[in-house]
Design a protein around this motif. Structure first.
Motif, mmCIF file in Angstrom:
data_model
loop_
_atom_site.group_PDB
_atom_site.id
_atom_site.type_symbol
_atom_site.label_atom_id
_atom_site.label_comp_id
_atom_site.label_asym_id
_atom_site.label_seq_id
_atom_site.Cartn_x
_atom_site.Cartn_y
_atom_site.Cartn_z
ATOM 1 N N GLY A 95 4.546 -11.891 -5.618
ATOM 2 C CA GLY A 95 4.885 -11.924 -4.206
ATOM 3 C C GLY A 95 6.395 -11.980 -4.061
ATOM 4 N N VAL A 114 1.813 -16.047 -2.049
ATOM 5 C CA VAL A 114 2.617 -16.303 -0.860
ATOM 6 C C VAL A 114 2.024 -17.474 -0.093
ATOM 7 C CG1 VAL A 114 3.340 -15.341 1.367
ATOM 8 C CG2 VAL A 114 3.406 -13.924 -0.689
ATOM 9 N N TYR A 138 -1.943 -13.476 -5.638
ATOM 10 C CA TYR A 138 -0.976 -13.310 -4.548
ATOM 11 C C TYR A 138 -0.610 -14.698 -4.038
ATOM 12 C CZ TYR A 138 1.036 -11.572 -0.157
ATOM 13 O OH TYR A 138 1.870 -11.289 0.899
#
Length: 365
Positions: free
Chosen positions: A320, A65, A63
């Motif tokens: 993401g 982000v 992930y």
């Protein structure tokens, strides 16, 4: 990616268009995003996971982000990483989970602790929440028997990350190696850090998970050292980094009774070095204590050949929302052009493969 000037120009204009809110998301998604990312959501990554699994290559869901630095964002990231752990538990083609500590903690707070600055009550409470988030992630990984990487970051916060990570190892790496720390071997002190960590693991009776990488923040490290007038923490030459990296691989193989190793590298010589060591020490290619990892969209020639030879291989698959993953993509663009000859080698291999397939198709006719 093979044209450095074009990467710099493209990066500049993409940043400008995003800042001006130009509608370029679709263009990014079908070009650079599709090359290096699995999708915008976990569900969108399924196709990539399945495609890699067809060639017996695992997926490491990352992930990616970045940029938000508040408690709400930290909690959201924690929940998202928990979902990747759950997905890894359900799917044998996902051998590891991964997270960055700056995804669940303030960089300023981590730096304060590393510098041994006095913390106020708010800082102390915030750091306890960081510990709790790490414990939630590593505890869940342990409960589900999912191995989890803690990514390395900048040197001015890495000591804090190390302390947190070894605390998790001492708690959860008693019988099986679940938690892995990441060692950036472009740092001059990292080989000794690896040896010290191994000694600490022996004395404290836990297993040491090691992911060896060369490093991802070279320009940042050098710039900060010059601005703040201290010695550069990274090696002066690539040859020195390569030397320490391979010595790190040697050390991990020699101490395989306590170390589980993942070599995260796009360097074919380092991969071959580990292959040779495994053969010399009669370690089976499929031994679960040894893994090779590359980033999605890079060094497929290494990943697929290792997998075909029976070795454990996984690809880092970032995901993401497009706009939130752009900082990651910009780093990939810089890395692909800054690694000596990397983009040119891959470009040449791709062109050769296209010619080979055309000839094969012609002869079949």
């Amino acid at each position: 990616m093979n044209q450095n000037w074009l990467v710099k120009l493209g990066t500049f204009f993409i940043k400008l268009f995003i800042f001006l809110h130009f509608p370029i998301k679709k263009l990014i998604k079908v070009t650079v995003f599709e090359q290096f990312c699995g999708g915008e959501t976990l569900h969108e990554c399924n196709k990539t996971i399945e495609n890699l699994d067809k060639s017996h290559i695992g997926t490491i869901l990352d992930y990616s982000v970045e940029g938000e630095d508040n408690e709400k964002s930290f909690d959201k990231t924690t929940q998202e990483v928990l979902l990747t752990i759950e997905k890894a538990n359900e799917n044998i083609s996902i051998p590891f989970a991964v997270f960055k500590v700056t995804g669940i903690a303030s960089m300023d707070l981590l730096e304060k602790i590393q510098n041994e600055e006095e913390l106020d009550n708010d800082d102390k409470a915030a750091f306890e929440r960081v510990r709790e988030r790490m414990n939630i992630l590593c505890g869940r990984a342990h409960a589900l028997k999912v191995r989890i990487f803690v990514d390395a970051e900048e040197s001015w916060i890495q000591d804090t990350i190390d302390t947190l990570t070894y605390g998790m190892m001492e708690k959860y790496n008693q019988e099986v190696c679940i938690v892995y720390n990441t060692f950036q071997m472009y740092r001059k002190d990292m080989l000794q850090n690896l040896k010290d960590a191994t000694q600490h693991a022996r004395e404290s009776n836990f297993l040491l998970g090691v992911k060896l990488v060369r490093g991802a923040y070279m320009e940042k490290e050098r710039q900060r050292s010059h601005e703040e007038n201290y010695c550069e923490p990274v090696h002066e030459t690539k040859a020195a980094t390569d030397h320490d990296y391979n010595l790190g691989v040697d050390f991990c193989v020699e101490n395989r009774n306590i170390i589980s190793l993942c070599v995260g590298t796009h360097n074919e010589f380092s991969c071959k070095h580990l292959v040779d060591l495994m053969q010399k020490n009669q370690i089976a290619p499929a031994d679960k204590h040894f893994y090779f990892a590359q980033l999605l969209g890079m060094s497929d020639n290494i990943s697929y050949n290792l997998s075909k030879a029976g070795y454990n291989v996984a690809k880092y698959v970032p995901y993401g929302p497009v706009e939130a993953v752009m900082p990651y993509l910009f780093r990939r663009a810089d890395e692909n052009t800054s690694v000596s000859g990397q983009a040119s080698r891959e470009f040449t291999l791709i062109k050769r493969e296209i010619v080979r397939r055309k000839r094969l198709a012609f002869h079949k006719k």
